[in-house]
Write a protein that holds these residues in place. Structure first.
Motif, PDB file in Angstrom:
ATOM      1  N   ALA A  61       0.771  -1.391   0.269  1.00 43.48           N
ATOM      2  CA  ALA A  61      -0.041   0.072  -0.052  1.00 43.48           C
ATOM      3  C   ALA A  61       0.833   1.274   0.013  1.00 43.48           C
ATOM      4  O   ALA A  61       0.536   2.457   0.053  1.00 43.48           O
ATOM      5  CB  ALA A  61      -0.776  -0.020   1.316  1.00 43.48           C
ATOM      6  N   GLY A  62       2.193   1.055  -0.272  1.00 47.34           N
ATOM      7  CA  GLY A  62       3.059   2.270  -0.374  1.00 47.34           C
ATOM      8  C   GLY A  62       3.915   2.586   1.094  1.00 47.34           C
ATOM      9  O   GLY A  62       4.454   3.607   1.097  1.00 47.34           O
ATOM     10  N   PHE A  63       3.546   1.877   2.175  1.00 44.29           N
ATOM     11  CA  PHE A  63       3.997   2.458   3.571  1.00 44.29           C
ATOM     12  C   PHE A  63       5.368   1.895   3.697  1.00 44.29           C
ATOM     13  O   PHE A  63       5.774   0.555   3.328  1.00 44.29           O
ATOM     14  CB  PHE A  63       3.033   1.999   4.461  1.00 44.29           C
ATOM     15  N   TYR A  64       6.021   2.486   4.457  1.00 45.23           N
ATOM     16  CA  TYR A  64       7.331   1.855   4.965  1.00 45.23           C
ATOM     17  C   TYR A  64       7.456   2.399   6.358  1.00 45.23           C
ATOM     18  O   TYR A  64       6.762   3.328   7.152  1.00 45.23           O
ATOM     19  CB  TYR A  64       8.578   2.373   4.131  1.00 45.23           C
ATOM     20  N   SER A  65       8.125   1.766   7.265  1.00 44.08           N
ATOM     21  CA  SER A  65       8.168   1.987   8.807  1.00 44.08           C
ATOM     22  C   SER A  65       9.230   2.997   9.104  1.00 44.08           C
ATOM     23  O   SER A  65      10.281   3.040   8.281  1.00 44.08           O
ATOM     24  CB  SER A  65       8.528   0.591   9.578  1.00 44.08           C
ATOM     25  N   LYS A  66       8.925   4.023  10.199  1.00 47.70           N
ATOM     26  CA  LYS A  66      10.118   4.834  10.429  1.00 47.70           C
ATOM     27  C   LYS A  66      10.781   4.180  11.398  1.00 47.70           C
ATOM     28  O   LYS A  66      12.015   4.832  12.076  1.00 47.70           O
ATOM     29  CB  LYS A  66       9.250   5.898  11.440  1.00 47.70           C
ATOM     30  N   PHE A 106       5.706   6.519   0.656  1.00 47.06           N
ATOM     31  CA  PHE A 106       6.663   6.835   0.029  1.00 47.06           C
ATOM     32  C   PHE A 106       6.426   8.152  -1.000  1.00 47.06           C
ATOM     33  O   PHE A 106       7.318   8.713  -1.305  1.00 47.06           O
ATOM     34  CB  PHE A 106       7.335   5.696  -0.578  1.00 47.06           C
ATOM     35  N   ARG A 107       5.122   7.936  -1.400  1.00 50.26           N
ATOM     36  CA  ARG A 107       4.897   8.925  -2.647  1.00 50.26           C
ATOM     37  C   ARG A 107       4.275  10.466  -1.916  1.00 50.26           C
ATOM     38  O   ARG A 107       4.758  11.498  -2.142  1.00 50.26           O
ATOM     39  CB  ARG A 107       3.739   8.336  -3.656  1.00 50.26           C
ATOM     40  N   CYS A 108       3.194  10.132  -1.159  1.00 51.62           N
ATOM     41  CA  CYS A 108       2.465  11.201  -0.572  1.00 51.62           C
ATOM     42  C   CYS A 108       3.066  11.933   0.651  1.00 51.62           C
ATOM     43  O   CYS A 108       2.781  12.952   1.343  1.00 51.62           O
ATOM     44  CB  CYS A 108       0.985  11.316  -0.548  1.00 51.62           C
ATOM     45  N   LYS A 113      -8.443   6.806   3.367  1.00 51.39           N
ATOM     46  CA  LYS A 113      -9.366   7.535   4.103  1.00 51.39           C
ATOM     47  C   LYS A 113      -8.751   9.001   4.419  1.00 51.39           C
ATOM     48  O   LYS A 113      -9.271  10.019   4.551  1.00 51.39           O
ATOM     49  CB  LYS A 113      -9.485   6.909   5.518  1.00 51.39           C
ATOM     50  N   TYR A 114      -7.521   8.931   4.597  1.00 51.00           N
ATOM     51  CA  TYR A 114      -6.813  10.124   5.201  1.00 51.00           C
ATOM     52  C   TYR A 114      -5.851  10.894   4.149  1.00 51.00           C
ATOM     53  O   TYR A 114      -5.554  11.845   4.329  1.00 51.00           O
ATOM     54  CB  TYR A 114      -5.515   9.550   6.304  1.00 51.00           C
ATOM     55  N   TYR A 115      -5.525  10.117   2.850  1.00 46.34           N
ATOM     56  CA  TYR A 115      -4.602  10.849   2.071  1.00 46.34           C
ATOM     57  C   TYR A 115      -5.390  10.269   0.592  1.00 46.34           C
ATOM     58  O   TYR A 115      -4.559   9.866  -0.154  1.00 46.34           O
ATOM     59  CB  TYR A 115      -3.316  10.295   2.073  1.00 46.34           C
ATOM     60  N   PRO A 116      -6.473  11.042   0.244  1.00 50.65           N
ATOM     61  CA  PRO A 116      -7.138  10.698  -0.947  1.00 50.65           C
ATOM     62  C   PRO A 116      -6.639  11.018  -2.032  1.00 50.65           C
ATOM     63  O   PRO A 116      -6.918  10.558  -3.093  1.00 50.65           O
ATOM     64  CB  PRO A 116      -8.625  11.073  -0.629  1.00 50.65           C
ATOM     65  N   GLY A 117      -5.969  12.211  -1.934  1.00 47.22           N
ATOM     66  CA  GLY A 117      -5.107  12.983  -3.146  1.00 47.22           C
ATOM     67  C   GLY A 117      -3.811  12.163  -3.463  1.00 47.22           C
ATOM     68  O   GLY A 117      -3.053  12.606  -4.537  1.00 47.22           O
ATOM     69  N   CYS A 118      -3.308  11.055  -2.790  1.00 46.32           N
ATOM     70  CA  CYS A 118      -1.974  10.563  -2.994  1.00 46.32           C
ATOM     71  C   CYS A 118      -2.003   9.873  -4.593  1.00 46.32           C
ATOM     72  O   CYS A 118      -2.909   9.181  -4.868  1.00 46.32           O
ATOM     73  CB  CYS A 118      -1.946   9.327  -1.959  1.00 46.32           C
ATOM     74  N   LEU A 163      -1.560   5.880  -4.610  1.00 43.60           N
ATOM     75  CA  LEU A 163      -2.982   5.192  -4.020  1.00 43.60           C
ATOM     76  C   LEU A 163      -3.996   5.248  -5.432  1.00 43.60           C
ATOM     77  O   LEU A 163      -4.522   4.386  -5.909  1.00 43.60           O
ATOM     78  CB  LEU A 163      -3.513   6.181  -2.992  1.00 43.60           C
ATOM     79  N   LEU A 164      -3.731   6.584  -6.094  1.00 49.00           N
ATOM     80  CA  LEU A 164      -5.027   6.485  -7.199  1.00 49.00           C
ATOM     81  C   LEU A 164      -4.603   5.735  -8.344  1.00 49.00           C
ATOM     82  O   LEU A 164      -5.221   5.133  -9.029  1.00 49.00           O
ATOM     83  CB  LEU A 164      -5.003   8.169  -7.538  1.00 49.00           C
ATOM     84  N   SER A 165      -3.206   5.588  -8.563  1.00 56.21           N
ATOM     85  CA  SER A 165      -2.666   4.888  -9.592  1.00 56.21           C
ATOM     86  C   SER A 165      -3.022   3.406  -9.580  1.00 56.21           C
ATOM     87  O   SER A 165      -3.083   2.558 -10.444  1.00 56.21           O
ATOM     88  CB  SER A 165      -1.403   4.984 -10.018  1.00 56.21           C
ATOM     89  N   GLU A 166      -2.845   2.954  -8.203  1.00 57.97           N
ATOM     90  CA  GLU A 166      -3.058   1.475  -7.947  1.00 57.97           C
ATOM     91  C   GLU A 166      -4.520   1.060  -7.616  1.00 57.97           C
ATOM     92  O   GLU A 166      -4.666  -0.082  -8.042  1.00 57.97           O
ATOM     93  CB  GLU A 166      -1.990   1.234  -6.681  1.00 57.97           C
ATOM     94  N   LYS A 167      -5.254   1.828  -7.036  1.00 59.49           N
ATOM     95  CA  LYS A 167      -6.451   1.516  -6.598  1.00 59.49           C
ATOM     96  C   LYS A 167      -7.690   2.139  -7.699  1.00 59.49           C
ATOM     97  O   LYS A 167      -8.894   1.780  -7.399  1.00 59.49           O
ATOM     98  CB  LYS A 167      -6.756   1.706  -5.302  1.00 59.49           C
ATOM     99  N   GLY A 168      -7.350   3.270  -8.068  1.00 56.72           N
ATOM    100  CA  GLY A 168      -8.223   4.099  -8.884  1.00 56.72           C
ATOM    101  C   GLY A 168      -9.290   4.931  -8.194  1.00 56.72           C
ATOM    102  O   GLY A 168      -9.455   4.945  -6.764  1.00 56.72           O
ATOM    103  N   GLN A 169      -9.732   6.039  -8.682  1.00 55.04           N
ATOM    104  CA  GLN A 169     -10.610   7.093  -8.192  1.00 55.04           C
ATOM    105  C   GLN A 169     -11.819   6.474  -7.595  1.00 55.04           C
ATOM    106  O   GLN A 169     -12.327   6.667  -6.381  1.00 55.04           O
ATOM    107  CB  GLN A 169     -11.065   8.157  -9.170  1.00 55.04           C
ATOM    108  N   GLU A 170     -12.252   5.470  -8.248  1.00 49.80           N
ATOM    109  CA  GLU A 170     -13.749   5.043  -7.568  1.00 49.80           C
ATOM    110  C   GLU A 170     -13.531   4.309  -6.322  1.00 49.80           C
ATOM    111  O   GLU A 170     -14.313   4.457  -5.406  1.00 49.80           O
ATOM    112  CB  GLU A 170     -14.202   3.954  -8.767  1.00 49.80           C
ATOM    113  N   PHE A 171     -12.264   3.570  -6.061  1.00 49.43           N
ATOM    114  CA  PHE A 171     -12.071   3.194  -4.748  1.00 49.43           C
ATOM    115  C   PHE A 171     -12.074   3.935  -3.580  1.00 49.43           C
ATOM    116  O   PHE A 171     -12.459   3.909  -2.847  1.00 49.43           O
ATOM    117  CB  PHE A 171     -10.600   2.047  -4.828  1.00 49.43           C
TER     118      PHE A 171
END
Ligand SMILES: [Zn+2]
Length: 94
Positions: free
Chosen positions: A32-37, A46-48, A67-72, A75-83
């Motif tokens: 889902a694009g996340f890495y740990s601090k 990593f993107r937004c 839910k929290y970063y809908p403009g990423c 996210l949009l390229s992997e899941k799409g606007q509809e998701f």
């Protein structure tokens, strides 16, 4: 010298979870694009650059991302606007 870490790479993101306890499956988070601090359960996209913490075991990384970063753009390229729209609409129901 160390090779530069590129968080766009799924395996590099997955590696950051090697030393942390996290209630969510590490591979799901990394996909889902996340890495740990490296401390607690806080993760960063990593993107937004969006950060998320205080995870519950039943949380879905993609849904929290939407839910929290809908403009990423990742996210949009992997899941799409509809998701993203679907998640945002769910959040407005009380
Ligand atoms: Zn993001």
């Amino acid at each position: 010298h160390r090779k530069p870490v590129n968080m766009q790479n799924l395996d590099e993101r997955l590696n950051t979870f090697a030393r942390v306890q996290h209630p969510i499956d590490h591979e799901l988070l990394a996909k889902a694009g996340f890495y740990s601090k490296g401390e607690g359960d806080e993760v960063i996209c990593f993107r937004c650059g969006g950060g998320l913490k205080d995870w519950d075991p039943e949380d879905n990384p993609w849904e929290e991302h939407a839910k929290y970063y809908p403009g990423c753009s990742f996210l949009l390229s992997e899941k799409g606007q509809e998701f993203v729209n679907t998640i945002q609409l769910q959040e407005r129901k009380y």
